[in-house]
Design a protein around this motif. Structure first.
Motif, PDB file in Angstrom:
ATOM      1  N   VAL A  27    -134.837  36.015  60.734  1.00 55.34           N
ATOM      2  CA  VAL A  27    -135.911  35.412  61.461  1.00 55.34           C
ATOM      3  C   VAL A  27    -135.551  34.116  62.124  1.00 55.34           C
ATOM      4  N   ASN A  28    -134.281  33.823  61.839  1.00 53.83           N
ATOM      5  CA  ASN A  28    -133.930  32.284  62.297  1.00 53.83           C
ATOM      6  C   ASN A  28    -133.126  32.564  63.384  1.00 53.83           C
ATOM      7  N   GLU A  29    -133.903  32.946  64.779  1.00 54.88           N
ATOM      8  CA  GLU A  29    -133.286  33.098  66.054  1.00 54.88           C
ATOM      9  C   GLU A  29    -132.429  32.128  66.340  1.00 54.88           C
ATOM     10  N   ARG A  30    -132.819  31.122  66.308  1.00 57.19           N
ATOM     11  CA  ARG A  30    -132.087  29.575  66.701  1.00 57.19           C
ATOM     12  C   ARG A  30    -130.562  29.769  66.031  1.00 57.19           C
ATOM     13  N   ALA A  31    -130.571  29.792  64.835  1.00 58.89           N
ATOM     14  CA  ALA A  31    -129.246  30.073  64.027  1.00 58.89           C
ATOM     15  C   ALA A  31    -128.340  31.103  64.461  1.00 58.89           C
ATOM     16  N   LEU A  32    -128.980  32.356  64.481  1.00 60.22           N
ATOM     17  CA  LEU A  32    -128.263  33.360  65.097  1.00 60.22           C
ATOM     18  C   LEU A  32    -127.597  33.112  66.468  1.00 60.22           C
ATOM     19  N   ARG A  33    -128.328  32.503  67.378  1.00 68.50           N
ATOM     20  CA  ARG A  33    -127.928  32.275  68.662  1.00 68.50           C
ATOM     21  C   ARG A  33    -126.791  31.093  68.517  1.00 68.50           C
ATOM     22  N   PHE A  34    -126.911  30.292  67.594  1.00 67.60           N
ATOM     23  CA  PHE A  34    -125.929  29.151  67.554  1.00 67.60           C
ATOM     24  C   PHE A  34    -124.538  29.963  66.967  1.00 67.60           C
ATOM     25  N   ALA A  35    -124.784  30.646  65.949  1.00 66.22           N
ATOM     26  CA  ALA A  35    -123.599  31.433  65.474  1.00 66.22           C
ATOM     27  C   ALA A  35    -122.798  32.222  66.526  1.00 66.22           C
ATOM     28  N   GLU A  36    -123.648  33.042  67.134  1.00 62.52           N
ATOM     29  CA  GLU A  36    -123.003  33.831  68.353  1.00 62.52           C
ATOM     30  C   GLU A  36    -122.371  33.151  69.395  1.00 62.52           C
ATOM     31  N   HIS A  37    -123.083  32.059  69.692  1.00 63.31           N
ATOM     32  CA  HIS A  37    -122.329  30.958  70.695  1.00 63.31           C
ATOM     33  C   HIS A  37    -121.073  30.599  70.230  1.00 63.31           C
ATOM     34  N   ALA A  38    -120.748  30.338  68.832  1.00 63.27           N
ATOM     35  CA  ALA A  38    -119.763  29.861  68.142  1.00 63.27           C
ATOM     36  C   ALA A  38    -118.637  31.154  68.084  1.00 63.27           C
ATOM     37  N   GLY A  39    -118.801  32.327  68.647  1.00 63.24           N
ATOM     38  CA  GLY A  39    -118.090  33.329  68.385  1.00 63.24           C
ATOM     39  C   GLY A  39    -118.224  34.399  67.139  1.00 63.24           C
ATOM     40  N   PHE A  40    -119.148  33.965  66.541  1.00 57.90           N
ATOM     41  CA  PHE A  40    -119.786  35.053  65.260  1.00 57.90           C
ATOM     42  C   PHE A  40    -120.168  36.300  65.734  1.00 57.90           C
TER      43      PHE A  40
ATOM     44  N   ALA B  12    -138.534  23.053  59.253  1.00 56.52           N
ATOM     45  CA  ALA B  12    -138.661  23.279  60.707  1.00 56.52           C
ATOM     46  C   ALA B  12    -138.102  24.908  61.150  1.00 56.52           C
ATOM     47  N   ALA B  13    -137.204  25.178  60.662  1.00 54.02           N
ATOM     48  CA  ALA B  13    -136.546  26.775  61.092  1.00 54.02           C
ATOM     49  C   ALA B  13    -137.534  27.866  60.398  1.00 54.02           C
ATOM     50  N   TYR B  14    -138.225  27.576  59.386  1.00 51.43           N
ATOM     51  CA  TYR B  14    -138.874  28.626  58.739  1.00 51.43           C
ATOM     52  C   TYR B  14    -140.586  28.236  58.495  1.00 51.43           C
ATOM     53  N   GLU B  15    -140.890  27.409  59.028  1.00 47.16           N
ATOM     54  CA  GLU B  15    -142.489  26.939  58.986  1.00 47.16           C
ATOM     55  C   GLU B  15    -143.211  28.056  59.647  1.00 47.16           C
ATOM     56  N   SER B  16    -142.908  28.615  60.624  1.00 47.83           N
ATOM     57  CA  SER B  16    -143.696  29.734  61.316  1.00 47.83           C
ATOM     58  C   SER B  16    -143.681  31.092  60.332  1.00 47.83           C
ATOM     59  N   VAL B  17    -142.624  31.121  59.634  1.00 48.56           N
ATOM     60  CA  VAL B  17    -142.387  32.619  58.761  1.00 48.56           C
ATOM     61  C   VAL B  17    -142.944  32.474  57.371  1.00 48.56           C
ATOM     62  N   VAL B  18    -142.951  31.187  56.808  1.00 45.58           N
ATOM     63  CA  VAL B  18    -143.290  31.038  55.365  1.00 45.58           C
ATOM     64  C   VAL B  18    -144.715  30.481  55.536  1.00 45.58           C
ATOM     65  N   GLN B  19    -145.673  31.162  55.460  1.00 49.28           N
ATOM     66  CA  GLN B  19    -147.211  30.766  55.258  1.00 49.28           C
ATOM     67  C   GLN B  19    -147.553  29.918  54.407  1.00 49.28           C
ATOM     68  N   GLU B  20    -147.076  29.890  52.866  1.00 46.18           N
ATOM     69  CA  GLU B  20    -147.531  28.863  51.960  1.00 46.18           C
ATOM     70  C   GLU B  20    -146.173  28.373  51.663  1.00 46.18           C
TER      71      GLU B  20
END
Length: 171
Positions: free
Chosen positions: A131-144, A27-35
């Protein structure tokens, strides 16, 4: 927000951890990984997680709701060369897509933070593909915070992606 029980992973959790890992990655990478990425066979991936649980490398915690594993976190000392012995690392944090945004990730992060503190760590890092913007937002929300000079190319599911290290104190 749903409340989650978090506990150490058990050997019987390996198949569900494998499924959560696959579904979340897809789900996280389907739009990035074409094959279709080249991934190890399912039994090999299950064996990896069984071994991780058995040997504690990394330490694994699972989040459950209704008795079902919906996410997991793997953590231990940092694998980065030249890191201080008091630096921990989140090796993996995955939640099934149907549970995204409902608090499972934060419950897992809290468990990992407590575990790393018990191990004597004072700070923690994690690597996330840019490319995993959701994970980056999560980490920054957690103080990273992003360490901008750490970007590197790494294989993710058989595809090379740029990733960056994030860091935060554990206090």
């Amino acid at each position: 927000m749903t409340s989650y029980q978090v506990r150490p992973a058990q050997a019987a959790d390996a198949p569900r951890i494998t499924d959560v890992h696959a579904a979340s990655s897809h789900a996280a990478y389907e739009s990035v990984v074409q094959e279709q990425p080249k991934v190890p066979p399912i039994e090999q991936r299950r064996a990896f997680w069984r071994d991780a649980i058995e040997y504690g490398e990394p330490l694994l915690q699972v989040a459950l709701t209704g008795g079902q594993v919906v996410g997991f976190v793997g953590y231990d000392r940092s694998r980065d060369p030249k890191s201080k012995p008091t630096t921990g690392e989140i090796w993996a944090l995955y939640v099934e897509p149907g549970s995204w945004g409902k608090g499972a990730g934060l419950a897992l992060w809290d468990a990992a933070r407590e575990g790393l503190l018990e191990e004597g760590c004072t700070e923690v890092t994690m690597w996330i593909p840019l490319v995993n913007e959701r994970a980056l937002r999560f980490a920054e929300h957690a103080g990273f915070k992003r360490e901008l000079n750490t970007a590197k190319t790494a294989p993710v599911g058989g595809v090379k992606l740029e990733e960056i290290r994030l860091r935060r104190p554990l206090d």
